[in-house]
Design a protein around this motif. Structure first.
Motif, short mmCIF file in Angstrom:
data_model
loop_
_atom_site.label_atom_id
_atom_site.label_comp_id
_atom_site.label_asym_id
_atom_site.label_seq_id
_atom_site.Cartn_x
_atom_site.Cartn_y
_atom_site.Cartn_z
N ASN A 34 -4.21 17.36 -14.34
CA ASN A 34 -5.45 17.65 -15.08
C ASN A 34 -5.95 16.48 -15.92
O ASN A 34 -6.89 16.63 -16.70
N ASN A 35 -5.31 15.33 -15.76
CA ASN A 35 -5.69 14.17 -16.58
C ASN A 35 -6.90 13.48 -15.94
O ASN A 35 -6.79 12.82 -14.91
N ARG A 36 -8.10 13.62 -16.61
CA ARG A 36 -9.34 13.08 -16.03
C ARG A 36 -9.27 11.56 -15.88
O ARG A 36 -9.77 10.97 -14.92
N LEU A 37 -8.60 10.92 -16.86
CA LEU A 37 -8.56 9.46 -16.84
C LEU A 37 -7.71 8.96 -15.68
O LEU A 37 -8.08 8.03 -14.97
N LEU A 38 -6.60 9.64 -15.43
CA LEU A 38 -5.76 9.27 -14.29
C LEU A 38 -6.47 9.56 -12.97
O LEU A 38 -6.33 8.81 -12.00
N ARG A 39 -7.28 10.62 -12.96
CA ARG A 39 -8.05 10.91 -11.74
C ARG A 39 -9.03 9.77 -11.48
O ARG A 39 -9.15 9.28 -10.35
N HIS A 40 -9.70 9.28 -12.56
CA HIS A 40 -10.62 8.15 -12.42
C HIS A 40 -9.86 6.92 -11.95
O HIS A 40 -10.27 6.22 -11.02
N LEU A 41 -8.70 6.62 -12.59
CA LEU A 41 -7.95 5.41 -12.26
C LEU A 41 -7.41 5.45 -10.82
O LEU A 41 -7.35 4.43 -10.14
N SER A 42 -7.06 6.65 -10.37
CA SER A 42 -6.50 6.73 -9.01
C SER A 42 -7.61 6.75 -7.96
O SER A 42 -7.65 5.87 -7.08
N GLN A 43 -8.56 7.70 -8.09
CA GLN A 43 -9.58 7.86 -7.05
C GLN A 43 -10.58 6.71 -7.03
O GLN A 43 -10.89 6.15 -5.97
N ASN A 44 -11.09 6.31 -8.20
CA ASN A 44 -12.12 5.25 -8.25
C ASN A 44 -11.48 3.86 -8.27
O ASN A 44 -11.63 3.08 -7.33
N CYS A 45 -10.74 3.58 -9.36
CA CYS A 45 -10.27 2.20 -9.59
C CYS A 45 -9.31 1.74 -8.49
O CYS A 45 -9.53 0.72 -7.84
N CYS A 46 -8.25 2.53 -8.26
CA CYS A 46 -7.19 2.09 -7.35
C CYS A 46 -7.60 2.22 -5.88
O CYS A 46 -7.56 1.24 -5.13
N LEU A 47 -8.04 3.43 -5.48
CA LEU A 47 -8.25 3.69 -4.05
C LEU A 47 -9.64 3.31 -3.55
O LEU A 47 -9.84 3.13 -2.35
N ASP B 27 0.81 -1.23 0.00
CA ASP B 27 0.00 0.00 0.00
C ASP B 27 0.84 1.27 0.00
O ASP B 27 0.47 2.28 -0.61
N ASN B 28 2.00 1.23 0.65
CA ASN B 28 2.85 2.43 0.67
C ASN B 28 3.35 2.75 -0.73
O ASN B 28 3.33 3.90 -1.17
N VAL B 29 3.76 1.72 -1.44
CA VAL B 29 4.23 1.91 -2.82
C VAL B 29 3.08 2.45 -3.68
O VAL B 29 3.25 3.39 -4.46
N ILE B 30 1.89 1.88 -3.51
CA ILE B 30 0.73 2.30 -4.31
C ILE B 30 0.37 3.75 -4.01
O ILE B 30 0.23 4.58 -4.92
N GLN B 31 0.28 4.08 -2.72
CA GLN B 31 -0.06 5.47 -2.34
C GLN B 31 0.99 6.43 -2.89
O GLN B 31 0.67 7.50 -3.41
N GLY B 32 2.26 6.02 -2.80
CA GLY B 32 3.35 6.87 -3.31
C GLY B 32 3.22 7.06 -4.82
O GLY B 32 3.40 8.17 -5.33
N GLY B 33 2.84 5.96 -5.51
CA GLY B 33 2.68 6.03 -6.96
C GLY B 33 1.54 6.97 -7.35
O GLY B 33 1.67 7.77 -8.28
N VAL B 34 0.43 6.88 -6.63
CA VAL B 34 -0.71 7.76 -6.91
C VAL B 34 -0.29 9.22 -6.73
O VAL B 34 -0.53 10.07 -7.60
#
Ligand code: SF4
Length: 432
Positions: free
Chosen positions: A153-166, A137-144
């Motif tokens: 400003n990348n909407r897709l990365l915002r979706h992948l980080s906030q929704n998919c990953c976290l 989880d530390n590596v993942i949080q650091g990656g996000v």
């Protein structure tokens, strides 16, 4: 493998699970309960979990009489087995009137023996990319943090980080933010099919919910290329995969995907560019192959047209189109897989076996990903109008017969990286 059948499990309806030592556990195939051969039981793999099934009574074999009977001590129990493993039997139970439809997970048989939980399953995939012990989880949080500060400003990365990953804890998104392996790229808010068990959209009239919400915007090629090129250039065993569980059908966005692939390949020839799809538009698939697509995975619940169409309820396409899409990619020398939803009693019927042989022969298929079908078994069979199931071969025997006839055909659970496609597919990938 066990030397004897495990005991049946039941729950008190409050989340507590017990073994019933007066009953051996059985397995379900189609609408029938069967004794499970001892060699089919394996310890519940790490990452697996157990479910209590409200309004359902487990079916077991009486240890004294050998008769099959219901367990009246509580609700039935099933196992959700982790990725890379394929279930050979479903949980066997009798559903009482008014029982709620079960959510979109897989319900494999489960039992208890010698202080351990057992399931009838096989490890079908060596690749360790979704082993729960492999996530930090530390590596993942650091990656996000790192990636979102680079591309705020990348909407897709915002979706992948906030929704998919976290939020959804999607294994593919967590691998991407760990800088490794398969990077998910959802693109489509819409779909041209209406699958009974769609995991990204369930109609209001159904009394189950989808396991994730469908993407609500159309990403641009710029937004896609911005993070996929660095991933292909730097990640070990890199794959970029269009077509994820949090979207509709990616082929409805083929022009944007084509533009993205062309741009990616201008920057790097590394890795594999894959699309997970319902395969509905072979013309679009052809255009993506010309742009540089390396691999396709077509999802299906069956190699039989009528069983497929009763489940997918397609808009303006037919089963023949998905077959054609597999042929197109094969024609361009690309890697072709089916994402085969395994349902004991349906997948291992004689009719399905014959249809699967025909599909493999006709398309020159390279790989079967034997996936557990995440759906309430009664609900599924009812929805596709299967009120009785015929002769079955057993999932293990089906796998063996197909392998015998098509020795070059690969088995697994995940899209292979280019290193496996081009290299020694069976090489030990335990230590990526
Ligand atoms: S093809 Fe995928 S997104 Fe479309 S309805 Fe089926 S499961 Fe849902």
């Amino acid at each position: 493998m066990t030397n004897k059948s495990p005991y049946l499990l039941y729950s008190d309806g409050k989340g507590n699970i017990f073994e019933d030592t007066s009953l051996y556990a059985t397995g379900r195939s189609g609408w029938e309960a069967y004794e499970v051969p001892a060699e089919d039981w394996i310890e519940l793999p790490e990452g697996g979990s157990l479910y209590e099934l409200p309004g359902r009574k487990g079916i077991g074999v009486d240890v004294r009489t050998g008769e099959m009977r219901l367990c009246d001590k509580g609700w039935a129990v099933a196992a959700f087995i982790p990725p890379a493993h394929t279930g050979l039997y479903l949980a066997a139970y009798e559903t009482t009137p008014g029982a709620p439809t079960l959510p979109l997970f897989c319900y494999t048989a489960a039992g208890w023996l010698n202080e351990k939980f057992y399931v009838p399953a096989v490890r079908i995939e060596k690749d360790i990319r979704q082993e729960c012990a492999g996530y930090d989880d530390n590596v993942i949080q650091g990656g996000v943090k790192h990636i979102m500060s680079a591309y705020p400003n990348n909407r897709l990365l915002r979706h992948l980080s906030q929704n998919c990953c976290l939020t959804y804890h999607c294994p593919a998104a967590r691998n991407y933010f760990s800088g490794r392996w398969e990077c998910p790229v959802p693109t489509s808010p819409a779909c041209n099919a209406n699958c009974v068990g769609c995991i990204s959209f369930q109609p209001a009239e159904e009394n189950i919910v989808s396991t994730q919400d469908r993407l609500t915007f159309k990403p641009t090629a710029e937004e896609i290329v911005e993070f996929t090129v660095p991933h292909l250039q730097t990640a070990p065993f890199p794959i970029v995969s269009f077509g994820q569980g949090c979207e509709g059908e990616p082929l409805l966005m083929w022009e944007t995907i084509r533009e993205s692939i062309i741009e990616m390949r201008k920057h790097t020839s590394n890795g594999s560019i894959n699309i997970n799809t319902n395969g509905s538009k072979p013309g679009a698939v052809k255009a993506l192959c010309e742009a540089g697509l390396n691999s396709i995975r077509v999802s299906t619940n069956s190699a039989q047209k009528h069983i497929y169409e009763r489940y997918y309820r397609p808009n303006n396409y037919e089963f023949e189109d998905i077959v054609e899409s597999l042929k197109v990619v094969r024609g361009y020398g690309g890697w072709t897989s089916i994402n085969y939803f395994v349902f004991p009693g349906m997948t291992d019927s004689v009719e399905e076996y014959e249809a699967l042989r025909k599909l493999i022969r006709e398309t020159g298929l390279r790989m079967i990903q034997w996936r557990n079908f995440n759906i309430d078994p009664d609900w599924y069979l009812g929805k596709i109008g299967i009120h009785e199931t015929g002769e079955i071969m057993g999932i293990r025997q089906l796998m063996e017969l197909i392998k015998e006839e098509f020795p070059e055909l690969k088995y697994g659970y995940f899209n292979p990286p280019m290193e496996r496609i081009k290299g020694n597919f069976e090489a030990d990938f335990a230590h990526y």
